[in-house]
Design a protein around this motif. Structure first.
Motif, PDB file in Angstrom:
ATOM      1  N   PHE A   1      10.442  11.766   0.985  1.00  0.00           N
ATOM      2  CA  PHE A   1      10.229  10.392   0.553  1.00  0.00           C
ATOM      3  C   PHE A   1       8.939   9.825   1.122  1.00  0.00           C
ATOM      4  CE2 PHE A   1      10.937   6.152  -0.534  1.00  0.00           C
ATOM      5  CZ  PHE A   1      10.799   5.354   0.575  1.00  0.00           C
ATOM      6  N   PHE A   2       8.695  10.106   2.440  1.00  0.00           N
ATOM      7  CA  PHE A   2       7.486   9.549   3.034  1.00  0.00           C
ATOM      8  C   PHE A   2       6.232  10.200   2.479  1.00  0.00           C
ATOM      9  CE2 PHE A   2       8.675   6.299   5.650  1.00  0.00           C
ATOM     10  CZ  PHE A   2       9.766   6.604   6.418  1.00  0.00           C
ATOM     11  N   LEU A   3       6.294  11.498   2.154  1.00  0.00           N
ATOM     12  CA  LEU A   3       5.127  12.135   1.550  1.00  0.00           C
ATOM     13  C   LEU A   3       4.835  11.544   0.186  1.00  0.00           C
ATOM     14  CD1 LEU A   3       5.458  15.894   2.472  1.00  0.00           C
ATOM     15  CD2 LEU A   3       3.738  14.312   3.179  1.00  0.00           C
ATOM     16  N   LEU A   4       5.893  11.241  -0.593  1.00  0.00           N
ATOM     17  CA  LEU A   4       5.670  10.640  -1.922  1.00  0.00           C
ATOM     18  C   LEU A   4       5.063   9.253  -1.794  1.00  0.00           C
ATOM     19  CD1 LEU A   4       6.156  10.966  -4.938  1.00  0.00           C
ATOM     20  CD2 LEU A   4       8.260   9.729  -4.630  1.00  0.00           C
ATOM     21  N   VAL A   5       5.567   8.470  -0.810  1.00  0.00           N
ATOM     22  CA  VAL A   5       5.036   7.107  -0.632  1.00  0.00           C
ATOM     23  C   VAL A   5       3.571   7.162  -0.220  1.00  0.00           C
ATOM     24  CG1 VAL A   5       5.177   5.160   0.921  1.00  0.00           C
ATOM     25  CG2 VAL A   5       7.188   5.952  -0.199  1.00  0.00           C
ATOM     26  N   GLY A   6       3.227   8.137   0.629  1.00  0.00           N
ATOM     27  CA  GLY A   6       1.836   8.271   1.042  1.00  0.00           C
ATOM     28  C   GLY A   6       0.913   8.554  -0.130  1.00  0.00           C
ATOM     29  N   THR A   7       1.371   9.410  -1.057  1.00  0.00           N
ATOM     30  CA  THR A   7       0.528   9.726  -2.201  1.00  0.00           C
ATOM     31  C   THR A   7       0.390   8.539  -3.140  1.00  0.00           C
ATOM     32  OG1 THR A   7       1.469  11.913  -2.022  1.00  0.00           O
ATOM     33  CG2 THR A   7       0.160  11.448  -3.935  1.00  0.00           C
ATOM     34  N   ILE A   8       1.476   7.801  -3.373  1.00  0.00           N
ATOM     35  CA  ILE A   8       1.374   6.608  -4.230  1.00  0.00           C
ATOM     36  C   ILE A   8       0.451   5.585  -3.586  1.00  0.00           C
ATOM     37  CG2 ILE A   8       2.672   4.732  -5.233  1.00  0.00           C
ATOM     38  CD1 ILE A   8       4.979   6.433  -5.535  1.00  0.00           C
ATOM     39  N   GLY A   9       0.468   5.508  -2.238  1.00  0.00           N
ATOM     40  CA  GLY A   9      -0.422   4.585  -1.555  1.00  0.00           C
ATOM     41  C   GLY A   9      -1.881   4.939  -1.744  1.00  0.00           C
ATOM     42  N   ILE A  10      -2.205   6.238  -1.730  1.00  0.00           N
ATOM     43  CA  ILE A  10      -3.597   6.635  -1.937  1.00  0.00           C
ATOM     44  C   ILE A  10      -4.043   6.277  -3.344  1.00  0.00           C
ATOM     45  CG2 ILE A  10      -5.088   8.621  -2.131  1.00  0.00           C
ATOM     46  CD1 ILE A  10      -3.831   9.891   0.085  1.00  0.00           C
ATOM     47  N   LEU A  11      -3.125   6.370  -4.322  1.00  0.00           N
ATOM     48  CA  LEU A  11      -3.529   6.066  -5.692  1.00  0.00           C
ATOM     49  C   LEU A  11      -3.652   4.583  -5.940  1.00  0.00           C
ATOM     50  CD1 LEU A  11      -1.401   8.536  -7.752  1.00  0.00           C
ATOM     51  CD2 LEU A  11      -3.820   8.550  -7.399  1.00  0.00           C
ATOM     52  N   ARG A  12      -2.897   3.759  -5.180  1.00  0.00           N
ATOM     53  CA  ARG A  12      -2.766   2.361  -5.592  1.00  0.00           C
ATOM     54  C   ARG A  12      -3.701   1.410  -4.851  1.00  0.00           C
ATOM     55  NH1 ARG A  12       2.820  -0.849  -5.816  1.00  0.00           N
ATOM     56  NH2 ARG A  12       1.864  -2.601  -6.831  1.00  0.00           N
ATOM     57  N   PHE A  13      -4.087   1.744  -3.613  1.00  0.00           N
ATOM     58  CA  PHE A  13      -4.823   0.779  -2.813  1.00  0.00           C
ATOM     59  C   PHE A  13      -6.249   0.630  -3.314  1.00  0.00           C
ATOM     60  CE2 PHE A  13      -2.090  -0.876   0.085  1.00  0.00           C
ATOM     61  CZ  PHE A  13      -1.392   0.041   0.833  1.00  0.00           C
ATOM     62  N   PRO A  14      -6.870  -0.563  -3.121  1.00  0.00           N
ATOM     63  CA  PRO A  14      -8.171  -0.818  -3.744  1.00  0.00           C
ATOM     64  C   PRO A  14      -9.374  -0.340  -2.959  1.00  0.00           C
ATOM     65  CG  PRO A  14      -7.371  -2.786  -2.729  1.00  0.00           C
ATOM     66  CD  PRO A  14      -6.304  -1.781  -2.550  1.00  0.00           C
ATOM     67  N   ASP A  15      -9.248  -0.100  -1.638  1.00  0.00           N
ATOM     68  CA  ASP A  15     -10.440   0.116  -0.834  1.00  0.00           C
ATOM     69  C   ASP A  15     -10.250   1.364   0.001  1.00  0.00           C
ATOM     70  OD1 ASP A  15     -12.189  -1.786   1.700  1.00  0.00           O
ATOM     71  OD2 ASP A  15     -12.875  -0.373   0.174  1.00  0.00           O
ATOM     72  N   LEU A  16     -11.356   1.874   0.611  1.00  0.00           N
ATOM     73  CA  LEU A  16     -11.219   3.119   1.352  1.00  0.00           C
ATOM     74  C   LEU A  16     -10.439   2.939   2.636  1.00  0.00           C
ATOM     75  CD1 LEU A  16     -13.008   6.091   1.718  1.00  0.00           C
ATOM     76  CD2 LEU A  16     -13.116   4.893   3.800  1.00  0.00           C
ATOM     77  N   TYR A  17     -10.612   1.781   3.330  1.00  0.00           N
ATOM     78  CA  TYR A  17      -9.941   1.614   4.621  1.00  0.00           C
ATOM     79  C   TYR A  17      -8.433   1.558   4.445  1.00  0.00           C
ATOM     80  CZ  TYR A  17     -14.576   0.311   6.201  1.00  0.00           C
ATOM     81  OH  TYR A  17     -15.899   0.297   6.486  1.00  0.00           O
ATOM     82  N   THR A  18      -7.968   0.892   3.382  1.00  0.00           N
ATOM     83  CA  THR A  18      -6.521   0.796   3.162  1.00  0.00           C
ATOM     84  C   THR A  18      -5.951   2.151   2.741  1.00  0.00           C
ATOM     85  OG1 THR A  18      -7.168  -0.113   1.053  1.00  0.00           O
ATOM     86  CG2 THR A  18      -6.359  -1.627   2.692  1.00  0.00           C
ATOM     87  N   ARG A  19      -6.754   2.928   1.984  1.00  0.00           N
ATOM     88  CA  ARG A  19      -6.264   4.256   1.638  1.00  0.00           C
ATOM     89  C   ARG A  19      -6.142   5.126   2.872  1.00  0.00           C
ATOM     90  NH1 ARG A  19     -10.497   4.830  -3.120  1.00  0.00           N
ATOM     91  NH2 ARG A  19      -9.492   3.440  -4.584  1.00  0.00           N
ATOM     92  N   ALA A  20      -7.059   4.956   3.833  1.00  0.00           N
ATOM     93  CA  ALA A  20      -6.987   5.732   5.076  1.00  0.00           C
ATOM     94  C   ALA A  20      -5.750   5.353   5.880  1.00  0.00           C
ATOM     95  CB  ALA A  20      -8.242   5.518   5.907  1.00  0.00           C
ATOM     96  N   HIS A  21      -5.347   4.063   5.817  1.00  0.00           N
ATOM     97  CA  HIS A  21      -4.096   3.659   6.461  1.00  0.00           C
ATOM     98  C   HIS A  21      -2.929   4.494   5.967  1.00  0.00           C
ATOM     99  CE1 HIS A  21      -5.586  -0.255   7.951  1.00  0.00           C
ATOM    100  NE2 HIS A  21      -4.561  -0.122   8.755  1.00  0.00           N
ATOM    101  N   SER A  22      -2.794   4.546   4.624  1.00  0.00           N
ATOM    102  CA  SER A  22      -1.637   5.237   4.070  1.00  0.00           C
ATOM    103  C   SER A  22      -1.701   6.726   4.373  1.00  0.00           C
ATOM    104  CB  SER A  22      -1.579   4.976   2.572  1.00  0.00           C
ATOM    105  OG  SER A  22      -1.249   6.131   1.901  1.00  0.00           O
ATOM    106  N   ALA A  23      -2.909   7.301   4.342  1.00  0.00           N
ATOM    107  CA  ALA A  23      -3.013   8.735   4.582  1.00  0.00           C
ATOM    108  C   ALA A  23      -2.707   9.080   6.020  1.00  0.00           C
ATOM    109  CB  ALA A  23      -4.414   9.235   4.222  1.00  0.00           C
ATOM    110  N   ALA A  24      -3.122   8.255   6.964  1.00  0.00           N
ATOM    111  CA  ALA A  24      -2.933   8.608   8.368  1.00  0.00           C
ATOM    112  C   ALA A  24      -1.472   8.484   8.767  1.00  0.00           C
ATOM    113  CB  ALA A  24      -3.790   7.734   9.265  1.00  0.00           C
TER     114      ALA A  24
END
Lengths: 163, 98, 91
Positions: free
Chosen positions: B15-38
């Motif tokens: 579940f957490f891996l799926l949420v991380g991937t949806i976060g990378i696709l949905r967030f608008p900026d690079l810093y927020t995408r790095a949040h979800s990936a980390a």
């Protein structure tokens, strides 16, 4: 004088790693492991990291606080992931990202690295840059800023640092 | 009894891996995408590997999995932080050149 | 038995998430976006190969996984260093 004798702690660590990789404890495994470890140690002797294995005594002397710190870190990353999940799965994103800078009171290099790693793993914050004493941190929502400025991690690390 | 723990840990990790991937696709900026990936990526991978450790019992392979877990815990947020720092410095230099 | 079926389902699910992550690697307007996607794909590959090693019951895949995790980390460091020093102009 200490650098001419082979450091025993480094050899013990290499030997543990070798036994985990080889999956059985046997005479040939130990003998070949000893030869390879001595070669690796002599290869890395002039570098930084192999001299410092005995010197990180701050963390080893206060191991109770260190274990408390690791348990706190594990709890924080679970809360952080649930927080990100609740932001991602909601219908519209209500985020307000901003970048802040703040100064820290720690002095050692290793402790500043551990603090930077822990700030990355807390809910809502991400470390961008560390430059002598000043941390540049990016937050997602506005109410995480007070959580960063006097955080529980910094107090625990200051307690570890004073001897 | 052990099977229930393995089910819980493995489904939580997925579940957490799926949420991380949806976060990378949905967030608008690079810093927020790095949040979800980390954050989500590290926790999902650690939970999945922990479930595999429980499935295996006490063995030499479990020690190898423990070594992989410790390595992923330390290096995955550090790599994401390095990428954010490189982007930040590149943007500062680009703002200075204009 | 039940855990075997769960492992096979989770390996298929994980490959679908890797496919979703490739969309960001293709689409991202910065080189740094693509690098974050590649890092996430590397971590997911580590989990995928570990699960497959338990389905097929071969124990030497875990050595491959250890080496792959090390190499992926070093690659991420080197490429981010290259982004920092030569920043190309994007139109």
């Amino acid at each position: 004088m200490k650098r001419d004798i082979i450091s025993i702690k480094a050899l013990v660590l290499y030997m543990i790693f070798w036994i985990i990789l080889a999956e059985k404890i046997d005479f040939q495994v130990l003998l070949i492991g000893l030869l390879i470890n001595i070669m690796i140690y002599l290869f890395n002797k002039n570098g930084e990291s192999s001299c410092h294995i005995g010197k990180r005594y701050q963390l080893i002397k206060r191991w109770k606080l260190f274990i408390c710190y690791i348990l706190l870190l594990m709890k924080e990353i679970v809360i952080a992931s649930i927080d990100v999940a609740s932001i991602v799965l909601s219908r519209e994103l209500n985020i307000s990202p901003r970048i802040i800078k703040f100064k820290t009171r720690l002095k050692g290099d290793l402790l500043k690295t551990i603090l930077a790693n822990s700030i990355t793993l807390t809910p809502g914050t991400l470390t961008i840059e560390v430059k002598n004493d000043e941390f540049t941190v990016h937050c997602i929502t506005k109410n995480q800023i007070t959580g960063v400025k006097n955080s529980k991690f910094e107090e625990l690390l200051l307690k570890i640092e004073e001897q | 009894m052990k099977t229930i723990f393995i089910w819980i840990a493995l489904s939580g990790g997925l579940f957490f891996l799926l949420v991380g991937t949806i976060g990378i696709l949905r967030f608008p900026d690079l810093y927020t995408r790095a949040h979800s990936a980390a954050k989500c990526d590290t926790l999902g991978a650690v939970l999945c590997l922990f479930a595999l450790m429980l499935y295996n019992g006490l063995n030499f392979s479990s020690f190898k999995l423990l070594l992989i877990i410790v390595f992923l815990w330390i290096t995955a947020p550090t790599a994401t932080h390095l990428i954010a720092k490189a982007y930040h410095k590149g943007k500062i230099r680009e703002n200075q050149m204009e | 038995m039940m855990v075997e079926k769960l492992l096979i389902f989770s390996s298929v699910f994980l490959s679908l998430t890797i496919l979703l992550c490739t969309i960001r690697a293709i689409k991202g307007p910065n080189p740094a976006d693509r690098l974050i996607a590649i890092n996430v794909i590397g971590t997911k590959t580590v989990v995928l190969i570990s699960i497959i090693s338990f389905i097929l019951k071969e124990s030497y895949f875990l050595d491959v996984v250890l080496v792959y995790a090390l190499i992926s980390f070093i690659a991420s460091i080197i490429i981010s260093n290259s982004i920092e020093t030569n920043r190309r102009e994007r139109q």
